[in-house]
Scaffold this motif. Sequence first.
Motif, PDB file in Angstrom:
ATOM      1  N   GLU A   1     -30.416 -47.765 -50.208  1.00  0.00           N
ATOM      2  CA  GLU A   1     -30.192 -48.760 -51.260  1.00  0.00           C
ATOM      3  C   GLU A   1     -30.631 -50.141 -50.780  1.00  0.00           C
ATOM      4  N   ILE A   2     -31.075 -50.961 -51.711  1.00  0.00           N
ATOM      5  CA  ILE A   2     -31.571 -52.299 -51.369  1.00  0.00           C
ATOM      6  C   ILE A   2     -30.672 -53.352 -51.990  1.00  0.00           C
ATOM      7  N   ASP A   3     -30.651 -54.537 -51.386  1.00  0.00           N
ATOM      8  CA  ASP A   3     -29.877 -55.648 -51.921  1.00  0.00           C
ATOM      9  C   ASP A   3     -30.752 -56.501 -52.828  1.00  0.00           C
ATOM     10  N   GLU A   4     -30.269 -57.690 -53.175  1.00  0.00           N
ATOM     11  CA  GLU A   4     -31.027 -58.535 -54.095  1.00  0.00           C
ATOM     12  C   GLU A   4     -32.335 -59.033 -53.496  1.00  0.00           C
ATOM     13  N   ASN A   5     -32.448 -58.980 -52.159  1.00  0.00           N
ATOM     14  CA  ASN A   5     -33.694 -59.379 -51.491  1.00  0.00           C
ATOM     15  C   ASN A   5     -34.634 -58.205 -51.214  1.00  0.00           C
ATOM     16  N   LYS A   6     -34.286 -57.031 -51.752  1.00  0.00           N
ATOM     17  CA  LYS A   6     -35.059 -55.799 -51.553  1.00  0.00           C
ATOM     18  C   LYS A   6     -35.064 -55.373 -50.085  1.00  0.00           C
TER      19      LYS A   6
ATOM     20  N   VAL B   1     -41.285 -50.651 -47.472  1.00  0.00           N
ATOM     21  CA  VAL B   1     -40.935 -51.501 -48.607  1.00  0.00           C
ATOM     22  C   VAL B   1     -41.058 -52.965 -48.213  1.00  0.00           C
ATOM     23  N   VAL B   2     -41.475 -53.834 -49.137  1.00  0.00           N
ATOM     24  CA  VAL B   2     -41.622 -55.270 -48.877  1.00  0.00           C
ATOM     25  C   VAL B   2     -40.615 -56.032 -49.717  1.00  0.00           C
ATOM     26  N   ASP B   3     -40.229 -57.201 -49.251  1.00  0.00           N
ATOM     27  CA  ASP B   3     -39.244 -58.001 -49.971  1.00  0.00           C
ATOM     28  C   ASP B   3     -39.936 -58.969 -50.920  1.00  0.00           C
ATOM     29  N   LYS B   4     -39.172 -59.929 -51.427  1.00  0.00           N
ATOM     30  CA  LYS B   4     -39.703 -60.868 -52.414  1.00  0.00           C
ATOM     31  C   LYS B   4     -40.803 -61.764 -51.850  1.00  0.00           C
ATOM     32  N   ASP B   5     -40.766 -61.990 -50.542  1.00  0.00           N
ATOM     33  CA  ASP B   5     -41.778 -62.831 -49.899  1.00  0.00           C
ATOM     34  C   ASP B   5     -42.959 -62.037 -49.369  1.00  0.00           C
TER      35      ASP B   5
ATOM     36  N   LYS C   1     -50.555 -58.608 -44.576  1.00  0.00           N
ATOM     37  CA  LYS C   1     -50.167 -60.014 -44.651  1.00  0.00           C
ATOM     38  C   LYS C   1     -49.129 -60.219 -45.759  1.00  0.00           C
ATOM     39  N   ASN C   2     -48.252 -61.183 -45.524  1.00  0.00           N
ATOM     40  CA  ASN C   2     -47.216 -61.498 -46.515  1.00  0.00           C
ATOM     41  C   ASN C   2     -47.737 -62.508 -47.522  1.00  0.00           C
ATOM     42  N   ASN C   3     -46.864 -63.027 -48.370  1.00  0.00           N
ATOM     43  CA  ASN C   3     -47.282 -63.986 -49.399  1.00  0.00           C
ATOM     44  C   ASN C   3     -47.817 -65.278 -48.811  1.00  0.00           C
TER      45      ASN C   3
END
Length: 682
Positions: A405-410, A439-443, A492-494
């Motif tokens: 399971e993931i939190d609000e930040n994925k 999996v990647v987060d919001k950033d 690479k990230n955002n």
Amino acid sequence: MEDTSSSTATSLDTAKPSLMSDPAQQITLVQPTPRLPTRLASLYKPSSKTEPSQVAIPSSNGSAQQTVMQPRHRALDTINSRKMEAEGHHSIEMPPQAPSTLPLAPPLPPKKLQSKKPSPFYDGQRQKYNEICVPLNNAALKGDWPAAEKIIRQFPEVVRSSITQNEETVLHIVSSTKHIHFAEMLVNEMNDEDLELQNGDGSTALCLAVASTVEMVDVLLRRNKGLLKIRKKGDLPFLCAVYSGDRNMVEHIYSKTDLVDLKWNYSDKTRILDSCLAFGLLDIALKILIDTREKGILTIETLVLRYLASNASAFQGQTALRRLINTISVLIPGQRLPFAHHKAIEIVRIIWKEIVQQKHEDILKQIAGDPSIKKVEGLLFTAARLGNHKFIIELLRLCPDITWEIDENKHTIFHVAVIHRQENVYNLLYELGSKKLGVVDKDGNNILHLAAILPKQNRLNIVSGAAFQMQRELIWFQEVNTMVSSVDRTKKNNAGKSPQELFTDEHIKLMEKGENWMKQTAAHSMVVAALIATIMFAVAFTLPGGNNQNNGLPIYLGKRAFAVFVITDAISLCTSSASILVFLAILTARYTEKDFLVSLPVKLMIGVSTLFISIMTMMIAFSASFFLLYEESMKWAPILVTALASLPVFLFACLQFRLLLDMIQSTFSSRYLLKNRKHMLY
């Protein structure tokens, strides 16, 4: 009085038909003030008398009102409390309504126990207060029953009167002490209701006795067991005992507490469980859960789980010293220390078994977090952030679906573990596999990007020295690097940075600090090593006692102390010289990222170790020379010098042992920091 009673009874019989026939009626409830205990005539002013609660019913012809005795309703006490204080009573006007259309009244809420206050200790009569109340107070504090008995015999009502500014009776005062005999004699002079009197803080004598002794509690409960139900500002005496932190007292109070009879409300159980956990009374909390489950009054509350999730120390196993103490104490009945981590695990199992019976969506809201409430962190991620891996293991064993399971930040729990450098949680990954780590987060950061980000300072401070902190960061980055795919390693990230680029940017300041720390440590240590080498080199050619003029051999050549002197001098000279070379290598190193992983820490560890050996052997050589020179003339001198010579060695060991231990642990143990050494989950 007889005429009044007969008139009231007659009025009641006459009023009943009128009440049912006339819908436009008025009912007036006269609320009395709480009845106070009898006051001392010589000390206290008489108070105004109040009448009992009455119902005034006007007759249909408008004649005088007739009274009917009625009980007081609890709701009126809340709605019109201010008006009651001002007027001494209050009234409710019922609107006209036909009796046939009256709805059924809901059941009344449980009656609230009224606070019983003692009579005031004085009303402006300070002299009498000083003559009676002060001596009685002092006698209670000293346990002087004869002095107190003399005052009580002269003024019997003083036992139910307050004798302090905080409205405390004599029983309140003695309950806080250990004067058991005084308390027993005092209770014999009081009624059962007198034990229920509360001071200005709302505490009964029992609420104060729980911070005293078990014997004091027994004195009060033998006389009036109803004290267990009287609250202090909403808190039961059992909760007051928990606040005292005395395990024996809490167990004793709980043994006399009936959960069913007291009908603990939802808040009571939650607060008591939370308080037991906060004070480390895990065995008491477990017993409460087991008893309430057996009696069918168990209330599941995730707040208890939230506290356990944030308290990783409750799940930690015992140290070797603690296990030794438990092994010895088992021979003494009643002295065995409880295994706290076992109790914490059992508490989690009991509550979690009930929660997993719910729907999957409800479980996620309680454990992984509710998406509608972003400020509340899920229990699963709280435990991962704090490294409470045993708590997570218990949750995953009964509900493996929440693993990814993931939190609000994925972030999964493993992403959170990497962010906060919690190796125990991350090691669970070896049993579950890394197939979902991409999996990647919001950033746009994957788990390797998160390993490249510098953690908070409190996690860096686990090891001392910026150089070893940098080493720990490199170990984390390299280990996570082996768990991700080749695509994730270059992704690479955002912000347009790859994991390696992000790691370099994040740790550039830490590298500078590590370099400066290593150079300063090496430079200062090299000065000490150079001095030792210089001295020991000179001593090698200046032997104690000199040489024989005939053959050039040392005079003390055949003595054991001389052999000790020569050997330790040579060891000190060699180790100090080696230390100089190692520190010189540290000063001239390149200080790249890879150097902090093995090369620099190993060099520093060798340099400090050889410096310590050189200091120790130097002092041994110094002591051996005194045994050679003064063994026959002053036998006490070599012993005294040896004792004094051990002081520098002891100081160096104490001051530098922590650094040396961190070097060894960081250099060798850190290699096994992120490895699956045993099956923890299954």
